[in-house]
Design a protein around this motif. Structure first.
Motif, PDB file in Angstrom:
ATOM      1  N   ALA A 156      27.390   4.696 134.443  1.00 25.03           N
ATOM      2  CA  ALA A 156      27.853   3.558 133.651  1.00 25.03           C
ATOM      3  C   ALA A 156      27.701   2.309 134.499  1.00 25.03           C
ATOM      4  N   LYS A 157      28.194   1.176 134.001  1.00 27.80           N
ATOM      5  CA  LYS A 157      27.922  -0.074 134.709  1.00 27.80           C
ATOM      6  C   LYS A 157      28.685  -0.186 136.023  1.00 27.80           C
ATOM      7  N   GLN A 158      29.823   0.510 136.149  1.00 28.67           N
ATOM      8  CA  GLN A 158      30.617   0.400 137.365  1.00 28.67           C
ATOM      9  C   GLN A 158      30.514   1.612 138.265  1.00 28.67           C
ATOM     10  N   ARG A 159      30.338   2.808 137.695  1.00 29.80           N
ATOM     11  CA  ARG A 159      30.372   4.017 138.511  1.00 29.80           C
ATOM     12  C   ARG A 159      29.705   5.150 137.747  1.00 29.80           C
ATOM     13  N   LEU A 160      29.521   6.267 138.446  1.00 30.64           N
ATOM     14  CA  LEU A 160      28.930   7.444 137.814  1.00 30.64           C
ATOM     15  C   LEU A 160      30.022   8.155 137.027  1.00 30.64           C
ATOM     16  N   ALA A 161      30.125   7.833 135.747  1.00 26.94           N
ATOM     17  CA  ALA A 161      31.212   8.393 134.953  1.00 26.94           C
ATOM     18  C   ALA A 161      30.914   8.241 133.473  1.00 26.94           C
ATOM     19  N   ARG A 162      31.610   9.051 132.697  1.00 23.60           N
ATOM     20  CA  ARG A 162      31.598   8.855 131.252  1.00 23.60           C
ATOM     21  C   ARG A 162      32.516   7.681 130.913  1.00 23.60           C
ATOM     22  N   VAL A 163      32.363   7.178 129.709  1.00 22.34           N
ATOM     23  CA  VAL A 163      33.255   6.128 129.236  1.00 22.34           C
ATOM     24  C   VAL A 163      33.996   6.630 128.005  1.00 22.34           C
ATOM     25  N   LYS A 164      35.072   5.949 127.673  1.00 20.92           N
ATOM     26  CA  LYS A 164      35.865   6.337 126.508  1.00 20.92           C
ATOM     27  C   LYS A 164      36.081   5.133 125.597  1.00 20.92           C
ATOM     28  N   TRP A 165      35.957   5.374 124.302  1.00 21.05           N
ATOM     29  CA  TRP A 165      36.427   4.408 123.312  1.00 21.05           C
ATOM     30  C   TRP A 165      37.857   4.804 122.976  1.00 21.05           C
ATOM     31  N   VAL A 166      38.784   3.894 123.232  1.00 18.92           N
ATOM     32  CA  VAL A 166      40.196   4.225 123.080  1.00 18.92           C
ATOM     33  C   VAL A 166      40.856   3.314 122.053  1.00 18.92           C
ATOM     34  N   LEU A 167      41.851   3.868 121.413  1.00 16.72           N
ATOM     35  CA  LEU A 167      42.700   3.102 120.503  1.00 16.72           C
ATOM     36  C   LEU A 167      43.841   2.531 121.327  1.00 16.72           C
ATOM     37  N   ALA A 168      44.001   1.200 121.279  1.00 15.56           N
ATOM     38  CA  ALA A 168      45.016   0.552 122.113  1.00 15.56           C
ATOM     39  C   ALA A 168      45.792  -0.482 121.307  1.00 15.56           C
ATOM     40  N   VAL A 169      47.036  -0.669 121.699  1.00  9.99           N
ATOM     41  CA  VAL A 169      47.928  -1.631 121.053  1.00  9.99           C
ATOM     42  C   VAL A 169      48.690  -2.386 122.143  1.00  9.99           C
ATOM     43  N   PRO A 170      49.313  -3.516 121.804  1.00  6.69           N
ATOM     44  CA  PRO A 170      50.138  -4.213 122.798  1.00  6.69           C
ATOM     45  C   PRO A 170      51.247  -3.309 123.335  1.00  6.69           C
ATOM     46  N   GLU A 171      51.636  -3.536 124.575  1.00  3.18           N
ATOM     47  CA  GLU A 171      52.653  -2.692 125.213  1.00  3.18           C
ATOM     48  C   GLU A 171      53.943  -2.625 124.398  1.00  3.18           C
ATOM     49  N   ASP A 172      54.308  -3.741 123.747  1.00  2.60           N
ATOM     50  CA  ASP A 172      55.575  -3.772 123.005  1.00  2.60           C
ATOM     51  C   ASP A 172      55.405  -3.468 121.523  1.00  2.60           C
ATOM     52  N   SER A 173      54.236  -2.962 121.118  1.00  2.00           N
ATOM     53  CA  SER A 173      53.986  -2.664 119.712  1.00  2.00           C
ATOM     54  C   SER A 173      54.833  -1.484 119.238  1.00  2.00           C
ATOM     55  N   ALA A 174      55.212  -1.529 117.964  1.00  2.00           N
ATOM     56  CA  ALA A 174      55.957  -0.421 117.365  1.00  2.00           C
ATOM     57  C   ALA A 174      55.043   0.737 116.984  1.00  2.00           C
ATOM     58  N   ILE A 175      53.733   0.526 117.085  1.00  2.00           N
ATOM     59  CA  ILE A 175      52.764   1.580 116.750  1.00  2.00           C
ATOM     60  C   ILE A 175      52.749   2.611 117.875  1.00  2.00           C
ATOM     61  N   ARG A 176      53.066   3.857 117.529  1.00  2.00           N
ATOM     62  CA  ARG A 176      53.181   4.909 118.538  1.00  2.00           C
ATOM     63  C   ARG A 176      52.167   6.039 118.353  1.00  2.00           C
ATOM     64  N   GLU A 177      51.620   6.187 117.159  1.00  2.00           N
ATOM     65  CA  GLU A 177      50.662   7.248 116.870  1.00  2.00           C
ATOM     66  C   GLU A 177      49.738   6.786 115.748  1.00  2.00           C
ATOM     67  N   PRO A 178      48.634   7.490 115.546  1.00  2.00           N
ATOM     68  CA  PRO A 178      47.641   7.030 114.564  1.00  2.00           C
ATOM     69  C   PRO A 178      48.203   6.776 113.173  1.00  2.00           C
ATOM     70  N   LYS A 179      49.160   7.582 112.695  1.00  2.00           N
ATOM     71  CA  LYS A 179      49.681   7.397 111.333  1.00  2.00           C
ATOM     72  C   LYS A 179      50.381   6.050 111.169  1.00  2.00           C
TER      73      LYS A 179
END
Length: 290
Positions: free
Chosen positions: A89-112
């Protein structure tokens, strides 16, 4: 043989790919104003193409082979043949991940909890498939970049690619889930892959690229040791496979040659010296063909 038309990814993977090609044995020269690099192989022609677009150009036959991310093959639903993974990858020899992310204080805790929410991402198709798999209906908006700054004002969550997660943490984002894991892949147009000469050329190129990747984090070690101390040296010595042991002109001594991870050299060398190894030489590797 006619030229194999190869796509080189422009953008974040460009420098890493050109460096990898160089270590594999192919020198690519770029002009600052041209998308057509030169390469020192009369059987290859190159074109710089964004990784996001590579798979569809390979599918159409405009390019016969290319280097891109597995994620972009999935996103564009391109009908191409993935010949091999090239894990860098651009920084190191590794796979990359597409991740679902939210603000640290978000009430969203799981995909549902995304039901009815807005998600910003560059991989709209991948994200929609993820939501469908979780039975969630949400609005997925295409993001042209700087996706991390779009929450919480412009979106409730993002799906973003990461190697280390450092950028997400810096933007006070919390990862909820991995949407897709991806690696760089070498792809071929299916018609070109059916041409024996072009297939052989592509497979030889992949072999050299994988050899360069395998060597990137390893070094070779050579040393001499008395036969009576050989067992102690071997006990201190990790190896890619069994070390090569050769007799020397003095029957009481042998030479040992092996390959180890560069990251452990600083721990291994003192152990070898304590085991009475002599003439220890560390040397760089260009390629390891397994």
């Amino acid at each position: 043989m006619s030229l194999l038309k190869l796509g080189i990814p422009k953008g974040s993977l460009q420098d890493a790919t050109i460096d990898l090609m160089s270590r594999a044995g192919w020198k690519i020269a770029l002009s600052s104003r041209s998308y057509v690099p030169t390469i020192d192989d009369p059987e290859l022609s190159c074109l710089l193409v964004r990784a996001q677009e590579m798979a569809r150009y390979v599918q159409s036959g405009a390019l016969e082979a290319g280097i891109t991310g597995h994620d972009w093959v999935v996103e564009t639903r391109a009908d191409v043949q993935e010949l091999a993974e090239l894990v860098y990858a651009k920084q190191r020899l590794a796979r990359v991940k597409w991740v679902l992310a939210v603000p640290e204080d978000s009430a969203i805790r799981e995909p549902k909890d995304l039901e009815g929410k807005v998600i910003a991402t560059e991989v709209v198709g991948i994200t929609q498939s993820y939501l469908e798999n979780h039975g969630v209906t949400a609005r997925v908006e295409f993001s042209w970049g700087a996706t991390e700054v779009k929450v919480p004002e412009l979106a409730d969550a993002i799906v973003e690619v990461t190697e280390t997660g450092s950028s997400l943490r810096a933007n006070r984002l919390r990862i909820l889930d991995t949407v897709l894991e991806s690696a760089t892949v070498f792809i071929m147009n299916r018609k070109a892959a059916g041409d024996p000469a072009k297939r052989e050329k592509a497979e030889n190129l992949v072999l050299m690229l994988q050899g360069a990747i395998a060597a990137a984090t390893r070094v070779g070690l050579m040393l001499n040791v008395r036969r009576e101390n050989l067992d102690a040296v071997l006990a201190a010595l990790p190896a890619l496979k069994n070390p090569t042991i050769s007799s020397l002109s003095d029957a009481d001594w042998v030479a040992v040659n092996t390959i180890i991870e560069e990251s452990v050299v600083r721990q291994i060398l003192p152990r070898l010296k304590a085991a009475k190894a002599q003439g220890i030489v560390e040397y760089p590797l260009n390629k390891i063909v397994l």
